[in-house]
Design a protein around this motif. Sequence first.
Motif, mmCIF file in Angstrom:
data_model
loop_
_atom_site.group_PDB
_atom_site.id
_atom_site.type_symbol
_atom_site.label_atom_id
_atom_site.label_comp_id
_atom_site.label_asym_id
_atom_site.label_seq_id
_atom_site.Cartn_x
_atom_site.Cartn_y
_atom_site.Cartn_z
ATOM 1 N N GLY A 254 0.816 -1.205 0.000
ATOM 2 C CA GLY A 254 0.000 0.000 0.000
ATOM 3 C C GLY A 254 0.850 1.256 0.000
ATOM 4 O O GLY A 254 1.948 1.279 0.567
ATOM 5 N N ASP A 255 0.363 2.299 -0.639
ATOM 6 C CA ASP A 255 1.136 3.534 -0.733
ATOM 7 C C ASP A 255 0.452 4.703 -0.035
ATOM 8 O O ASP A 255 0.786 5.860 -0.272
ATOM 9 C CB ASP A 255 1.407 3.891 -2.198
ATOM 10 C CG ASP A 255 0.124 3.974 -3.018
ATOM 11 O OD1 ASP A 255 -0.970 3.830 -2.425
ATOM 12 O OD2 ASP A 255 0.223 4.179 -4.246
ATOM 13 N N ASP A 256 -0.509 4.402 0.826
ATOM 14 C CA ASP A 256 -1.163 5.461 1.581
ATOM 15 C C ASP A 256 -0.139 6.121 2.509
ATOM 16 O O ASP A 256 0.561 5.437 3.263
ATOM 17 C CB ASP A 256 -2.311 4.876 2.414
ATOM 18 C CG ASP A 256 -3.033 5.944 3.224
ATOM 19 O OD1 ASP A 256 -3.920 6.602 2.684
ATOM 20 O OD2 ASP A 256 -2.669 6.119 4.409
ATOM 21 N N PRO A 257 -0.013 7.449 2.470
ATOM 22 C CA PRO A 257 1.007 8.134 3.280
ATOM 23 C C PRO A 257 0.887 7.857 4.790
ATOM 24 O O PRO A 257 1.896 7.697 5.478
ATOM 25 C CB PRO A 257 0.769 9.616 2.969
ATOM 26 C CG PRO A 257 0.115 9.625 1.634
ATOM 27 C CD PRO A 257 -0.731 8.389 1.589
ATOM 28 N N TYR A 258 -0.351 7.802 5.271
ATOM 29 C CA TYR A 258 -0.546 7.547 6.702
ATOM 30 C C TYR A 258 -0.025 6.161 7.072
ATOM 31 O O TYR A 258 0.713 6.000 8.058
ATOM 32 C CB TYR A 258 -2.025 7.665 7.070
ATOM 33 C CG TYR A 258 -2.328 7.216 8.481
ATOM 34 C CD1 TYR A 258 -2.063 8.028 9.567
ATOM 35 C CD2 TYR A 258 -2.889 5.958 8.718
ATOM 36 C CE1 TYR A 258 -2.326 7.607 10.859
ATOM 37 C CE2 TYR A 258 -3.173 5.531 10.007
ATOM 38 C CZ TYR A 258 -2.889 6.360 11.077
ATOM 39 O OH TYR A 258 -3.150 5.930 12.356
ATOM 40 N N LEU A 259 -0.409 5.139 6.298
ATOM 41 C CA LEU A 259 0.027 3.781 6.590
ATOM 42 C C LEU A 259 1.543 3.651 6.453
ATOM 43 O O LEU A 259 2.190 2.946 7.235
ATOM 44 C CB LEU A 259 -0.674 2.788 5.669
ATOM 45 C CG LEU A 259 -2.186 2.624 5.892
ATOM 46 C CD1 LEU A 259 -2.769 1.644 4.880
ATOM 47 C CD2 LEU A 259 -2.468 2.141 7.319
ATOM 48 N N GLN A 260 2.120 4.328 5.469
ATOM 49 C CA GLN A 260 3.577 4.286 5.318
ATOM 50 C C GLN A 260 4.267 4.878 6.538
ATOM 51 O O GLN A 260 5.262 4.334 7.025
ATOM 52 C CB GLN A 260 3.987 5.043 4.047
ATOM 53 C CG GLN A 260 3.636 4.321 2.757
ATOM 54 C CD GLN A 260 4.064 5.102 1.524
ATOM 55 O OE1 GLN A 260 4.333 6.302 1.593
ATOM 56 N NE2 GLN A 260 4.126 4.424 0.382
ATOM 57 N N ARG A 262 3.011 5.077 9.600
ATOM 58 C CA ARG A 262 2.799 4.173 10.731
ATOM 59 C C ARG A 262 3.719 2.957 10.653
ATOM 60 O O ARG A 262 4.281 2.532 11.658
ATOM 61 C CB ARG A 262 1.335 3.714 10.766
ATOM 62 C CG ARG A 262 0.347 4.773 11.195
ATOM 63 C CD ARG A 262 0.552 5.193 12.637
ATOM 64 N NE ARG A 262 0.385 4.077 13.560
ATOM 65 C CZ ARG A 262 0.705 4.132 14.854
ATOM 66 N NH1 ARG A 262 1.236 5.228 15.351
ATOM 67 N NH2 ARG A 262 0.518 3.087 15.632
ATOM 68 N N ARG A 263 3.879 2.399 9.471
ATOM 69 C CA ARG A 263 4.773 1.253 9.304
ATOM 70 C C ARG A 263 6.212 1.640 9.634
ATOM 71 O O ARG A 263 6.941 0.868 10.271
ATOM 72 C CB ARG A 263 4.674 0.681 7.890
ATOM 73 C CG ARG A 263 3.542 -0.310 7.695
ATOM 74 C CD ARG A 263 3.689 -1.078 6.388
ATOM 75 N NE ARG A 263 3.502 -0.195 5.248
ATOM 76 C CZ ARG A 263 2.336 0.003 4.640
ATOM 77 N NH1 ARG A 263 1.245 -0.620 5.072
ATOM 78 N NH2 ARG A 263 2.240 0.802 3.600
#
Length: 307
Positions: A254-260, A262-263
């Motif tokens: 996934g390339d969602d900025p928020y998830l990136q 958080r990861r």
Amino acid sequence: MTAPLLLFGGKGGVGKTTLAAATAWRLAEEGARVLLVSTDPAHSTADLLGADLADQPTRVQGPLWALEIDAAARARVYVDGILADAETSVSPEVMPALERHLALALQAPGTLEAALFDRICDLITDAGEGFDHVVFDTAPSGHTLRLLSLPDMLGSWVAGLRRQREKVTGLRSMWRNLAGHEPDTEDRVLTRLRERARCYRRVRERLQQDAAFRGVLTAERLPIEETARLLALLSELEIPVDRLYLNRLLPAGGDDPYLQARRARQADYETEIRRRFAGWPITRVELAAGDIHDRASLAELAASLAP
């Protein structure tokens, strides 16, 4: 080899109940006779297993059994036992005041924890004999720390109280003999104190010889610090730790900025966790797409866990 007694603990909300239940499920799937014990009054274990649980073992499926300790009911039984013992050693004039004092004690801090520990004592020393493994889902870290410290604290307290009781009983018997009265019958209070002292010693020995603690944490600051304190106490108490579960990690992709973001943060914390807790195996548990809320999802999680 998995220890006969497994204790799961960690900060509130990190997934102790789910991982304790999944571990018990996996052990049962492998053919072991397992008892899962919940010490949390929230009834999460019963909801997860879809079973009506009580204070006595209930068969869930195959060789998996479970129970939920009712600390309030145990406290009531404990107080009733004290009153029964007191009737043989306390004058009738004092009994009403004692009854009022014990009624207040039921609401006092520490009463439920002491009752909870007494039940755990029974499970460790007695009920565990009928199972290959007993898996304890403990309360949040702060309560767990106090719970694991109770054998020393209560053992010392009981020993001191027992010595005082023996002195008083001895003096009373001496004066009765000098007065020509028959010797006192068995002191039930003293007998109960001796039994508790023996129980606490057995529990401490079993925790040190037959138990293993499994800590659960997430890749966040507060769970990391609570885990560090918990492991320090366990080392002091000589209770072995055989595994940590790093729970709710975001899966890759996934390339969602928020998830990136958080990861990346979780990756930093995981690096710190592996450095600070390098002495223990760490099992990574990724965040599931759906809730772990029933037997099917629990069985799926159990199959993914390391042995």
